[in-house]
Design a protein around this motif. Sequence first.
Motif, PDB file in Angstrom:
ATOM      1  N   GLY A 180       0.804  -1.218   0.000  1.00 21.26           N
ATOM      2  CA  GLY A 180       0.000   0.000   0.000  1.00 21.26           C
ATOM      3  C   GLY A 180       0.836   1.265   0.000  1.00 21.26           C
ATOM      4  N   THR A 181       1.806   1.345   0.889  1.00 22.57           N
ATOM      5  CA  THR A 181       2.644   2.556   0.942  1.00 22.57           C
ATOM      6  C   THR A 181       3.494   2.683  -0.316  1.00 22.57           C
ATOM      7  OG1 THR A 181       4.271   1.313   2.264  1.00 22.57           O
ATOM      8  CG2 THR A 181       2.699   2.694   3.466  1.00 22.57           C
ATOM      9  N   ALA A 182       3.957   1.548  -0.871  1.00 17.43           N
ATOM     10  CA  ALA A 182       4.698   1.602  -2.127  1.00 17.43           C
ATOM     11  C   ALA A 182       3.801   2.100  -3.258  1.00 17.43           C
ATOM     12  CB  ALA A 182       5.256   0.214  -2.474  1.00 17.43           C
ATOM     13  N   SER A 183       2.546   1.656  -3.278  1.00 19.24           N
ATOM     14  CA  SER A 183       1.606   2.083  -4.312  1.00 19.24           C
ATOM     15  C   SER A 183       1.324   3.571  -4.227  1.00 19.24           C
ATOM     16  CB  SER A 183       0.297   1.298  -4.182  1.00 19.24           C
ATOM     17  OG  SER A 183       0.500  -0.083  -4.385  1.00 19.24           O
ATOM     18  N   VAL A 184       1.258   4.092  -3.019  1.00 22.76           N
ATOM     19  CA  VAL A 184       1.027   5.529  -2.849  1.00 22.76           C
ATOM     20  C   VAL A 184       2.222   6.331  -3.371  1.00 22.76           C
ATOM     21  CG1 VAL A 184       0.771   7.383  -1.137  1.00 22.76           C
ATOM     22  CG2 VAL A 184      -0.611   5.294  -0.959  1.00 22.76           C
ATOM     23  N   GLY A 187       2.082   6.072  -7.118  1.00 25.92           N
ATOM     24  CA  GLY A 187       0.933   6.831  -7.590  1.00 25.92           C
ATOM     25  C   GLY A 187       1.167   8.334  -7.557  1.00 25.92           C
ATOM     26  N   LYS A 188       1.873   8.801  -6.553  1.00 25.10           N
ATOM     27  CA  LYS A 188       2.204  10.234  -6.487  1.00 25.10           C
ATOM     28  C   LYS A 188       3.074  10.634  -7.663  1.00 25.10           C
ATOM     29  CE  LYS A 188       4.256  13.714  -3.422  1.00 25.10           C
ATOM     30  NZ  LYS A 188       4.904  13.946  -2.094  1.00 25.10           N
ATOM     31  N   ILE A 189       4.051   9.801  -8.007  1.00 22.00           N
ATOM     32  CA  ILE A 189       4.910  10.080  -9.166  1.00 22.00           C
ATOM     33  C   ILE A 189       4.078  10.148 -10.447  1.00 22.00           C
ATOM     34  CG2 ILE A 189       6.787   9.160 -10.600  1.00 22.00           C
ATOM     35  CD1 ILE A 189       7.836   7.780  -8.032  1.00 22.00           C
TER      36      ILE A 189
END
Length: 351
Positions: A180-184, A187-189
């Motif tokens: 989840g934190t990796a996806s965020v 996703g921000k990038i």
Amino acid sequence: MKQCQTPLVTRISTSTAKIGTPPATPRAVRLLPMKAIVITRLGGPEVLEVRDVPEPVASPGQVLVRVQAAGLNFADLMTAQGGYPGTPKPPLVAGREFAGVEEATGRRVMGYTQWAAFAEKTAVLPQLLWPGPEGWSAEQAAAFPVNYFTAYFAYWEAGLLTEANHGKRVLIHAVAGGVGTASVQIGKILGAEMYGTSSLEDKLARVKELGLQHAINYKERDYEEAIKDLTKGEGVDAVFEMLGGEHTAKSIRCLRDFGKVIQYGTATGKQPQLDLRALYAKAASVQGLWLTYLSGKRDLMNQAWKQLSGWIADGKLHPVVGHVLPAEQAAQGYRLLQERKNFGKVVLKIA
């Protein structure tokens, strides 16, 4: 978790990391013992023990790595319980991602394997080793392979990696966990509009600091209804789903037209429920993601690493390590995942 001394077995099979496997040829030797976290039988965290086992011998095409730290994943819980596909029978050295030093070259590396990462040494395929990023600790590097490759492939399978998809909506379940934190961060990038679910407000607040725009506490609000409200009934373009059971069907209902549910796990232990009529109505789809399978696709892994390493070099990716525990407390780490009490990654110090 128990710690005990066991008689040295002849060898650990480097293909399965299974303890006690007899050698295929008469060349078996007594090897020096090393510390490893062993799944002694099928069950919960209580089945883990720190044992002395022989050092592995690299098969042709493998290299040896001295492991310093290793990352815990939900797949490790499933492995101990016997619910992960292809799991050999115990006793078995646990673990699938690690960071350490390549024995032959002395270079710092992080890597991925199917079993035997939770040991002082492991024998692995060189194509599943990557250089440890400059400035990262072993604990940070050990938190990278499973989470970030999985998150990258989730965006790739959803078709959201191109600039043309800037602003697309993504619902990320278990947003405060490792994937989840990796996806965020990814996703921000990519400029994604991100919606994330978790059970605790403090976890959601910390993920918002990473770039999550819309936090949904599923204990206080049904996430399906929240998505309807937040998107004015339109839904999201993709859902990163690792719960299974009814959540797969609910996630489908959260989609907008032509959306995708990326199914990468079944943490509830229940088979995903599919509502085909809901898929028909939106021309939507469900696509599976299994890193075990994708890791065997060398060109695909190289493509992913090229992009991920570029983001690392630009300082845009930073593994979130919530807990670092000694190997002797591996059972506690498993319980943190089992009880959903972790934030980001749980990492074990091996050496």
